[in-house]
Scaffold this motif. Structure first.
Motif, PDB file in Angstrom:
ATOM      1  N   LEU A 142     -20.000   6.544  22.569  1.00  0.00           N
ATOM      2  CA  LEU A 142     -18.680   6.217  22.015  1.00  0.00           C
ATOM      3  C   LEU A 142     -18.380   4.722  22.173  1.00  0.00           C
ATOM      4  CD1 LEU A 142     -16.513   9.291  23.011  1.00  0.00           C
ATOM      5  CD2 LEU A 142     -17.162   8.572  20.717  1.00  0.00           C
ATOM      6  N   GLU A 143     -18.816   4.200  23.306  1.00  0.00           N
ATOM      7  CA  GLU A 143     -18.634   2.770  23.582  1.00  0.00           C
ATOM      8  C   GLU A 143     -19.438   1.936  22.571  1.00  0.00           C
ATOM      9  OE1 GLU A 143     -19.798   0.282  27.381  1.00  0.00           O
ATOM     10  OE2 GLU A 143     -18.906   2.220  27.910  1.00  0.00           O
ATOM     11  N   ILE A 144     -20.693   2.377  22.362  1.00  0.00           N
ATOM     12  CA  ILE A 144     -21.554   1.660  21.408  1.00  0.00           C
ATOM     13  C   ILE A 144     -20.928   1.720  20.018  1.00  0.00           C
ATOM     14  CG2 ILE A 144     -23.861   1.590  20.368  1.00  0.00           C
ATOM     15  CD1 ILE A 144     -24.850   3.080  22.915  1.00  0.00           C
ATOM     16  N   TYR A 145     -20.429   2.914  19.694  1.00  0.00           N
ATOM     17  CA  TYR A 145     -19.835   3.099  18.365  1.00  0.00           C
ATOM     18  C   TYR A 145     -18.628   2.176  18.180  1.00  0.00           C
ATOM     19  CZ  TYR A 145     -17.983   5.307  14.205  1.00  0.00           C
ATOM     20  OH  TYR A 145     -17.526   5.525  12.932  1.00  0.00           O
ATOM     21  N   LYS A 146     -17.843   2.083  19.232  1.00  0.00           N
ATOM     22  CA  LYS A 146     -16.641   1.244  19.165  1.00  0.00           C
ATOM     23  C   LYS A 146     -17.018  -0.210  18.871  1.00  0.00           C
ATOM     24  CE  LYS A 146     -12.496   0.447  21.881  1.00  0.00           C
ATOM     25  NZ  LYS A 146     -11.953   0.489  23.248  1.00  0.00           N
ATOM     26  N   LYS A 147     -18.062  -0.689  19.576  1.00  0.00           N
ATOM     27  CA  LYS A 147     -18.499  -2.072  19.373  1.00  0.00           C
ATOM     28  C   LYS A 147     -19.010  -2.268  17.943  1.00  0.00           C
ATOM     29  CE  LYS A 147     -19.623  -3.167  24.141  1.00  0.00           C
ATOM     30  NZ  LYS A 147     -20.685  -3.203  25.149  1.00  0.00           N
ATOM     31  N   SER A 148     -19.805  -1.304  17.495  1.00  0.00           N
ATOM     32  CA  SER A 148     -20.362  -1.401  16.138  1.00  0.00           C
ATOM     33  C   SER A 148     -19.235  -1.421  15.113  1.00  0.00           C
ATOM     34  CB  SER A 148     -21.278  -0.218  15.854  1.00  0.00           C
ATOM     35  OG  SER A 148     -22.180  -0.035  16.896  1.00  0.00           O
ATOM     36  N   LYS A 149     -18.245  -0.564  15.347  1.00  0.00           N
ATOM     37  CA  LYS A 149     -17.119  -0.488  14.406  1.00  0.00           C
ATOM     38  C   LYS A 149     -16.373  -1.817  14.382  1.00  0.00           C
ATOM     39  CE  LYS A 149     -13.453   2.306  15.028  1.00  0.00           C
ATOM     40  NZ  LYS A 149     -12.727   3.570  15.127  1.00  0.00           N
ATOM     41  N   ASN A 150     -16.167  -2.397  15.558  1.00  0.00           N
ATOM     42  CA  ASN A 150     -15.467  -3.684  15.625  1.00  0.00           C
ATOM     43  C   ASN A 150     -16.211  -4.761  14.848  1.00  0.00           C
ATOM     44  OD1 ASN A 150     -13.329  -2.796  17.035  1.00  0.00           O
ATOM     45  ND2 ASN A 150     -14.097  -3.393  19.042  1.00  0.00           N
ATOM     46  N   LYS A 151     -17.532  -4.794  15.003  1.00  0.00           N
ATOM     47  CA  LYS A 151     -18.331  -5.792  14.288  1.00  0.00           C
ATOM     48  C   LYS A 151     -18.059  -5.704  12.791  1.00  0.00           C
ATOM     49  CE  LYS A 151     -22.494  -5.860  17.142  1.00  0.00           C
ATOM     50  NZ  LYS A 151     -23.915  -5.475  17.140  1.00  0.00           N
ATOM     51  N   ILE A 152     -18.154  -4.496  12.272  1.00  0.00           N
ATOM     52  CA  ILE A 152     -17.987  -4.308  10.825  1.00  0.00           C
ATOM     53  C   ILE A 152     -16.545  -4.596  10.408  1.00  0.00           C
ATOM     54  CG2 ILE A 152     -18.108  -2.599   8.957  1.00  0.00           C
ATOM     55  CD1 ILE A 152     -20.841  -3.479  10.029  1.00  0.00           C
ATOM     56  N   PHE A 153     -15.601  -4.134  11.193  1.00  0.00           N
ATOM     57  CA  PHE A 153     -14.197  -4.334  10.832  1.00  0.00           C
ATOM     58  C   PHE A 153     -13.842  -5.817  10.795  1.00  0.00           C
ATOM     59  CE2 PHE A 153     -11.428  -0.390  10.869  1.00  0.00           C
ATOM     60  CZ  PHE A 153     -12.469   0.426  10.472  1.00  0.00           C
ATOM     61  N   ILE A 154     -14.378  -6.577  11.753  1.00  0.00           N
ATOM     62  CA  ILE A 154     -14.110  -8.025  11.770  1.00  0.00           C
ATOM     63  C   ILE A 154     -14.615  -8.647  10.472  1.00  0.00           C
ATOM     64  CG2 ILE A 154     -14.789 -10.197  12.884  1.00  0.00           C
ATOM     65  CD1 ILE A 154     -14.644  -8.583  15.580  1.00  0.00           C
ATOM     66  N   LYS A 155     -15.825  -8.280  10.109  1.00  0.00           N
ATOM     67  CA  LYS A 155     -16.420  -8.815   8.873  1.00  0.00           C
ATOM     68  C   LYS A 155     -15.594  -8.432   7.654  1.00  0.00           C
ATOM     69  CE  LYS A 155     -20.238 -10.810  10.185  1.00  0.00           C
ATOM     70  NZ  LYS A 155     -20.384 -12.232   9.929  1.00  0.00           N
ATOM     71  N   LEU A 156     -15.204  -7.161   7.616  1.00  0.00           N
ATOM     72  CA  LEU A 156     -14.453  -6.686   6.460  1.00  0.00           C
ATOM     73  C   LEU A 156     -13.119  -7.391   6.349  1.00  0.00           C
ATOM     74  CD1 LEU A 156     -15.114  -2.848   6.590  1.00  0.00           C
ATOM     75  CD2 LEU A 156     -16.018  -4.466   4.958  1.00  0.00           C
ATOM     76  N   LYS A 157     -12.465  -7.569   7.485  1.00  0.00           N
ATOM     77  CA  LYS A 157     -11.154  -8.230   7.460  1.00  0.00           C
ATOM     78  C   LYS A 157     -11.308  -9.671   6.978  1.00  0.00           C
ATOM     79  CE  LYS A 157      -9.074  -5.411  11.049  1.00  0.00           C
ATOM     80  NZ  LYS A 157      -8.795  -5.322  12.473  1.00  0.00           N
ATOM     81  N   GLU A 158     -12.390 -10.313   7.434  1.00  0.00           N
ATOM     82  CA  GLU A 158     -12.648 -11.684   6.978  1.00  0.00           C
ATOM     83  C   GLU A 158     -12.825 -11.700   5.459  1.00  0.00           C
ATOM     84  OE1 GLU A 158     -16.069 -13.096   9.054  1.00  0.00           O
ATOM     85  OE2 GLU A 158     -15.008 -13.302  10.954  1.00  0.00           O
ATOM     86  N   ALA A 159     -13.567 -10.738   4.963  1.00  0.00           N
ATOM     87  CA  ALA A 159     -13.870 -10.696   3.532  1.00  0.00           C
ATOM     88  C   ALA A 159     -12.640 -10.376   2.699  1.00  0.00           C
ATOM     89  CB  ALA A 159     -14.940  -9.657   3.280  1.00  0.00           C
TER      90      ALA A 159
END
Lengths: 94, 447
Positions: free
Chosen positions: A76-93
Motif C-alpha cells: 500500500l505504501e509503494i502504491y501510494k508513492k507510485s500514485k503520487n508520482k503519476i498525480f504530480i505529473k498529471l497535475k503539471e500537465a
C-alpha cells in the motif's frame, strides 16, 4: 486516504469533464498509476516474486491482493508513492 | 487326466489302449511302501519350493503393481511437465512479442498522457477561447514529451532523485571542495586582498567517507536475470537457450510489466463496465485507491474451505456470460458491509423466496440467522470445525464474516446459475451452508 470519484476529479482539476469523459479519464489514470506501481513493485520484490504477482493478477483480484500481501507487505505504501508520482505529473500537465 | 498319468490303466483297472506305449514303459513301477517316507519328504520339499515360489510370485506381483503405480505417476508428472513447458513457451512467445512492441513504443506517461490530455475539453484545460484552443493540444503534447518520461527515469538508475531531468543531476553531482565565506565589494584598481579566513577548505567540515558510502557510490551492477526454473523437460534446451538470450539482451522491468500484464489489470476495470454509471464511478475510485478487494476477504483465501468455494466460483465463472461474470466480480469487489446489507437482507430474501421451497418468512429466518452470526456466535463452532486447523491469527470474527460472505457468494452464484437451494424450515445455518456447497459441487460436476 481513499478519495471518492468526485474528489479524484477535483484533485486533478478535471471536475468540469462530462460524466463519460471523466470515467474514461480516471480509468486511464488508474491504469497508468497501476503500471507505475507494478514497475516500482518490480524493484522491491525482484523478478521471481514479480512473476508470481503477475500470475496472480490473472487469477482474479482476491488472489492478486493475497499475493501482494504476502510478497510485498508494504504494497500500500509503494502504491501510494507510485500514485503520487503519476498525480504530480498529471497535475503539471493539466 | 490322461491314461499315461494314471499309470497306463483306466479307472476300471484295465490297461489303456489309447495311451502312449513308450511312455507307459518309461513309467516307474508302482511305489513300494518303503518309498513313502522318501516321497513324503520329497513332497514336503516340493511343497516348500512351491510356497517359496508363491511368495516370490506375490512379491513380484507387488513390485509389478508398484512399478505400474510409479509408471502412472511418472506419466502423470510427464504430462504435467509437458503442459508446463507449453505454458512457459507460450509466456516466452508473449514476452518476445511484448519486447518487440515495447522497443517500438515509449511507455508509461509518455504513452498515456497525450490520450489523457486529449480527453480534456479544451476550454476547461486552458481557459482559452475557441480560436486559441485550436493549437493548444499539440503544444501540451509537446510539453508532455519534454517532461522526463519513465524511460528517462529508468536511465537514471541508482539515483535517489526521480522525475528530474538528467542535466540537473549532472550540475549538482560534484560539490566544490571550497566555499566562499565572505565577499566584499572592492574598487576595480585596488588590489584585492582576501582575508585568509575568507576561504577555507571544506574538507575540515566534511567527514571522511565511510566505507559503506563508498560502496553505495560505486555503480551497482544489475544482477543477472533469471526467468524460469531450470527446465528438465523435452523442451529444456530451447528454454535454456532462450533464457540465455534474454539474460544477454538485458531484460528490464519495463519488459516484465508488459502489455499482457496491463491487459490483465485492465480486465478488472473492464469487469465493472457493465455496471450502472454510479457504481462504475465508485469502482474506479476504489481501483485508484487499490481497494480492489475488501481487506477481510484476502486472508481467508488460504483456507481449504475458502479455496473450495473460490475454486467452485471460478469454475462457475468460466461458464458464465461476460455480463454475469462482471456482476459476480462486482459483487466480490464490494465491501463486506455493502454486500452484507444490500444483498443479504434484500436480494438474499428475494432469492430464497424465489426458490419456491421457502416462504418469505422462512427466507427471513435463514437470513436472520446469517445476519446475526456475530451477535449469537453461531459460526464459532462451525468455523472451528471447518477450518479449525488454520492459522488465521485468531481473527475469529473475520472468519465468521468471511464465511457468511461466502454463503452470500454461494447464494449469488446459485442465483446466477439458476440452482435451486431448498433448505427446509428446520435447517440450521451449518446445514444450509453444507447443503449449498454440496449442490454447487454436484452442479459443477454435472457441467
Amino acid at each position: 486516504m481513499n478519495l471518492t470519484f468526485e474528489e479524484y476529479l477535483q484533485d486533478l482539476g478535471l471536475e468540469n469533464l462530462a460524466e463519460i469523459e471523466s470515467l474514461d479519464a480516471l480509468s486511464s489514470v488508474a491504469l497508468t498509476v497501476h503500471k507505475q506501481f507494478l514497475l516500482d513493485l518490480y524493484d522491491v520484490v525482484g523478478e521471481d516474486n514479480f512473476n508470481a504477482i503477475k500470475t496472480s493478477i490473472r487469477l482474479g483480484p482476491a488472489l492478486y491482493m493475497t499475493t501482494l500481501k504476502h510478497l510485498a507487505p508494504n504494497y500500500l505504501e509503494i502504491y501510494k508513492k507510485s500514485k503520487n508520482k503519476i498525480f504530480i505529473k498529471l497535475k503539471e500537465a493539466v | 487326466m490322461s491314461d499315461v498319468l494314471r499309470g497306463g490303466v483306466n479307472t476300471f483297472g484295465v490297461p489303456s489302449t489309447t495311451g502312449d506305449f513308450r511312455l507307459q514303459l518309461k513309467r516307474p513301477k508302482a511305489k513300494s511302501v518303503q518309498n513313502v517316507p522318501e516321497l513324503v519328504a520329497k513332497f514336503g520339499e516340493v511343497k516348500k519350493k512351491m510356497l517359496d515360489l508363491a511368495r516370490e510370485n506375490e512379491s513380484l506381483k507387488e513390485q509389478l503393481l508398484k512399478a505400474h503405480t510409479t509408471n502412472d505417476l511418472l506419466a502423470q508428472e510427464n504430462t504435467q511437465l509437458k503442459e508446463k513447458a507449453s505454458q512457459v513457451l507460450d509466456v516466452e512467445t508473449t514476452i518476445d512479442q511484448s519486447i518487440e512492441e515495447l522497443l517500438a513504443v515509449d511507455t508509461g506517461l509518455e504513452e498515456t498522457l497525450p490520450t489523457f490530455v486529449s480527453k480534456i475539453p479544451r476550454p476547461v484545460r486552458f481557459g482559452f477561447t475557441k480560436k486559441a484552443t485550436a493549437i493548444a493540444p499539440m503544444e501540451v503534447v509537446k510539453e508532455v514529451r519534454k517532461a522526463p518520461t519513465m524511460r528517462t527515469e529508468m536511465k537514471i538508475k541508482n539515483s535517489a532523485v526521480l522525475n528530474v531531468p538528467s542535466t540537473t543531476l549532472k550540475k549538482e553531482s560534484v560539490p566544490s571542495p571550497f566555499e566562499v565565506v565572505d565577499l566584499t565589494l572592492v574598487k576595480k584598481d585596488e588590489p584585492v586582498v582576501l582575508p585568509v579566513s575568507s576561504i577555507k577548505e571544506k574538507e575540515v567540515d566534511v567527514p571522511a567517507p565511510k566505507p559503506e558510502d563508498v560502496v553505495k557510490a560505486l555503480p551497482v551492477e544489475e544482477p543477472a536475470t533469471t526467468f524460469f526454473p531450470a527446465p528438465n523437460i523435452l523442451e529444456g534446451n530451447k528454454l535454456a537457450d532462450a533464457k540465455k538470450e534474454k539474460a544477454l539482451s538485458g531484460k528490464t522491468k519495463l519488459e516484465a510489466v508488459n502489455d499482457a500484464t496491463m491487459e490483465d489489470v485492465s480486465k478488472y476495470l473492464l469487469a465493472i463496465s457493465t455496471l450502472p454509471i454510479e457504481n462504475q464511478k465508485t469502482a474506479v475510485a476504489k481501483f485508484l485507491s487499490l481497494d480492489i478487494m475488501p481487506k477481510n476477504f484476502t486472508g481467508v483465501v488460504k483456507a481449504p474451505v475458502a479455496k473450495d468455494i473460490v475454486g467452485d466460483g471460478i469454475a462457475k465463472i468460466k461458464h458464465l456470460t461476460e455480463a454475469e461474470k462482471a456482476r459476480l466480480y462486482a459483487d466480490l469487489n464490494t465491501s463486506f458491509e455493502d454486500f452484507y446489507v444490500k444483498n443479504l437482507t434484500t436480494e438474499g430474501v428475494a432469492y430464497l423466496t424465489a426458490t419456491k421451497a421457502l416462504t418469505e418468512e422462512d427466507a427471513r429466518k435463514i437470513v436472520a440467522q446469517i445476519k446475526n452470526l456475530n451477535a449469537y456466535n453461531v459460526w464459532h463452532d462451525h468455523t472451528d470445525q471447518t477450518i479449525g486447523n488454520l492459522d488465521l491469527g485468531g481473527e475469529k470474527i473475520n472468519v465468521r464474516k468471511n464465511i457468511s460472505t461466502m454463503i452470500l457468494n454461494i447464494i449469488r452464484t446459485g442465483e446466477l446459475l439458476g440452482l435451486v437451494l431448498a433448505p427446509s424450515e428446520s435447517i440450521t445455518v451449518s446445514e444450509y451452508f453444507e447443503q449449498s456447497q454440496k449442490n454447487i459441487r454436484e452442479h459443477s460436476t454435472s457441467l
